[in-house]
Design a protein around this motif. Structure first.
Motif, short mmCIF file in Angstrom:
data_model
loop_
_atom_site.label_atom_id
_atom_site.label_comp_id
_atom_site.label_asym_id
_atom_site.label_seq_id
_atom_site.Cartn_x
_atom_site.Cartn_y
_atom_site.Cartn_z
N ALA A 88 2.58 1.85 -3.36
CA ALA A 88 1.70 2.44 -4.37
C ALA A 88 1.45 3.92 -4.10
O ALA A 88 1.32 4.72 -5.03
CB ALA A 88 0.38 1.68 -4.43
N ILE A 89 1.39 4.29 -2.81
CA ILE A 89 1.16 5.69 -2.45
C ILE A 89 2.38 6.56 -2.80
O ILE A 89 2.24 7.70 -3.27
CB ILE A 89 0.85 5.82 -0.95
CG1 ILE A 89 -0.49 5.16 -0.62
CG2 ILE A 89 0.86 7.28 -0.50
CD1 ILE A 89 -1.69 5.84 -1.23
N LEU A 90 3.57 6.00 -2.60
CA LEU A 90 4.80 6.78 -2.75
C LEU A 90 5.40 6.73 -4.15
O LEU A 90 6.42 7.39 -4.41
CB LEU A 90 5.83 6.30 -1.73
CG LEU A 90 5.43 6.46 -0.25
CD1 LEU A 90 6.46 5.80 0.66
CD2 LEU A 90 5.27 7.94 0.09
N TYR A 128 -3.92 2.51 -8.17
CA TYR A 128 -4.73 1.47 -7.52
C TYR A 128 -4.04 0.91 -6.26
O TYR A 128 -3.71 -0.27 -6.18
CB TYR A 128 -5.02 0.33 -8.50
CG TYR A 128 -5.64 0.78 -9.79
CD1 TYR A 128 -6.97 1.19 -9.84
CD2 TYR A 128 -4.89 0.80 -10.97
CE1 TYR A 128 -7.54 1.61 -11.03
CE2 TYR A 128 -5.46 1.22 -12.16
CZ TYR A 128 -6.79 1.63 -12.19
OH TYR A 128 -7.34 2.05 -13.37
N ALA A 129 -3.86 1.76 -5.27
CA ALA A 129 -3.14 1.37 -4.05
C ALA A 129 -3.85 0.23 -3.32
O ALA A 129 -3.19 -0.69 -2.81
CB ALA A 129 -3.00 2.58 -3.12
N PHE A 146 0.83 -1.21 0.00
CA PHE A 146 0.00 0.00 0.00
C PHE A 146 0.87 1.25 0.00
O PHE A 146 0.64 2.18 -0.80
CB PHE A 146 -0.92 -0.02 1.21
CG PHE A 146 -1.86 1.15 1.28
CD1 PHE A 146 -2.99 1.19 0.48
CD2 PHE A 146 -1.61 2.22 2.13
CE1 PHE A 146 -3.87 2.28 0.53
CE2 PHE A 146 -2.46 3.30 2.17
CZ PHE A 146 -3.60 3.34 1.37
N LEU A 147 1.87 1.29 0.88
CA LEU A 147 2.76 2.46 0.94
C LEU A 147 3.55 2.62 -0.35
O LEU A 147 3.79 3.74 -0.81
CB LEU A 147 3.71 2.33 2.13
CG LEU A 147 3.08 2.42 3.52
CD1 LEU A 147 4.12 2.18 4.60
CD2 LEU A 147 2.41 3.78 3.71
#
Length: 258
Positions: A178-180, A185-186, A175-176
């Motif tokens: 994909a965020i960073l 699509y996190a 998840f992190l």
């Protein structure tokens, strides 16, 4: 820690360049793992005899062909040299051949992931980080909570708490990531990271069961403090096969869900 940092740093730089660089690194690792596997199966100290070369070279040749041409060409080269190896090698083929296929195909899949024009480096980096998260989460989950063993006959140190820790930490890491990064699509990446964690654990257990069957502690001593390369990449290879299968069935990159 020193050996892991050095090898990890070299791999990061090589995969950043991609192309022939990543294919060559993967080919070297593939050759080493096939050699380790053959040593486990036929017994250590047997030496790399001339007739074993087609079998040992099948995997790295396939990886290089995949990097220079395409995964399909890589698979073809792997199978051709494997066939030549079957004709030359007569020692415990029922064990050696599946291992060569498993290692060779998994490493070709990693090279194919890297060659993706849009998410190549990010896809490999995500996969590696998730597998590292599996090890870290499993270690701390087992240490902090302990509890029942996952499969004591195969891996005495693994616990159910460690498995839960592995999956949760891998999910958070995905998840992190994909965020960073520019990965979209996190939420979906986080879910896929959890599934990859389970597959990586299965790959680790598979190699552990093989080592117990053949009566060895480590696949080799190539990596100081870590054992063999096969010991370090068992989970990564299983995860790569899973991601490649999902991508193939969906017809698009693992990061695309639209």
């Amino acid at each position: 820690m020193i050996s892991a940092a050095v090898l990890g740093g070299v791999a990061l730089v090589v995969f950043l360049f991609g192309g022939l660089w990543s294919a060559t690194l993967l080919a070297i690792g593939t050759a080493a793992m096939i050699w380790e596997w053959r040593e486990m199966v036929v017994g250590k100290g047997q030496g790399l005899r001339l007739r074993a070369l087609p079998m040992v070279l099948a995997g790295p040749a396939g990886v290089l062909a995949a990097g220079l041409a395409s995964p399909a060409v890589g698979f073809a080269v792997l199978l051709v040299l494997l066939g030549a190896g079957v004709l030359a090698e007569r020692a415990r083929l029922r064990f050696i051949v599946p291992g060569v296929l498993y290692i060779g195909i998994a490493m070709i899949c990693i090279e194919a992931m890297r060659n993706d024009f849009r998410f190549g480096f990010l896809a490999v980096l995500w996969l590696v980080l998730v597998v590292i998260a599996v090890d870290v989460g499993g270690y701390f989950g087992g240490r902090i909570f302990g509890g029942p063993k996952l499969w004591p006959a195969v891996s005495p140190k693994k616990t159910w708490a460690g498995l839960i820790g592995s999956v949760l930490f891998a999910q958070i890491t995905g998840f992190l990531f994909a965020i960073l990064t520019p990965v979209p699509y996190a939420a979906e990446v986080a879910l896929m990271s959890a599934l990859v964690a389970l597959i990586a654990i299965g790959g680790d257990l598979l190699e552990s069961s093989a080592k117990r069957y053949f009566g060895v502690k480590d696949s080799s001593r190539l990596m100081p403090g870590h054992g063999g390369i096969l010991d370090r990449l068992d989970g990564l290879m299983a995860a790569a096969l899973f991601v490649a299968a999902v991508s193939f069935l969906r017809g698009q990159n693992i990061f695309l869900w639209g």
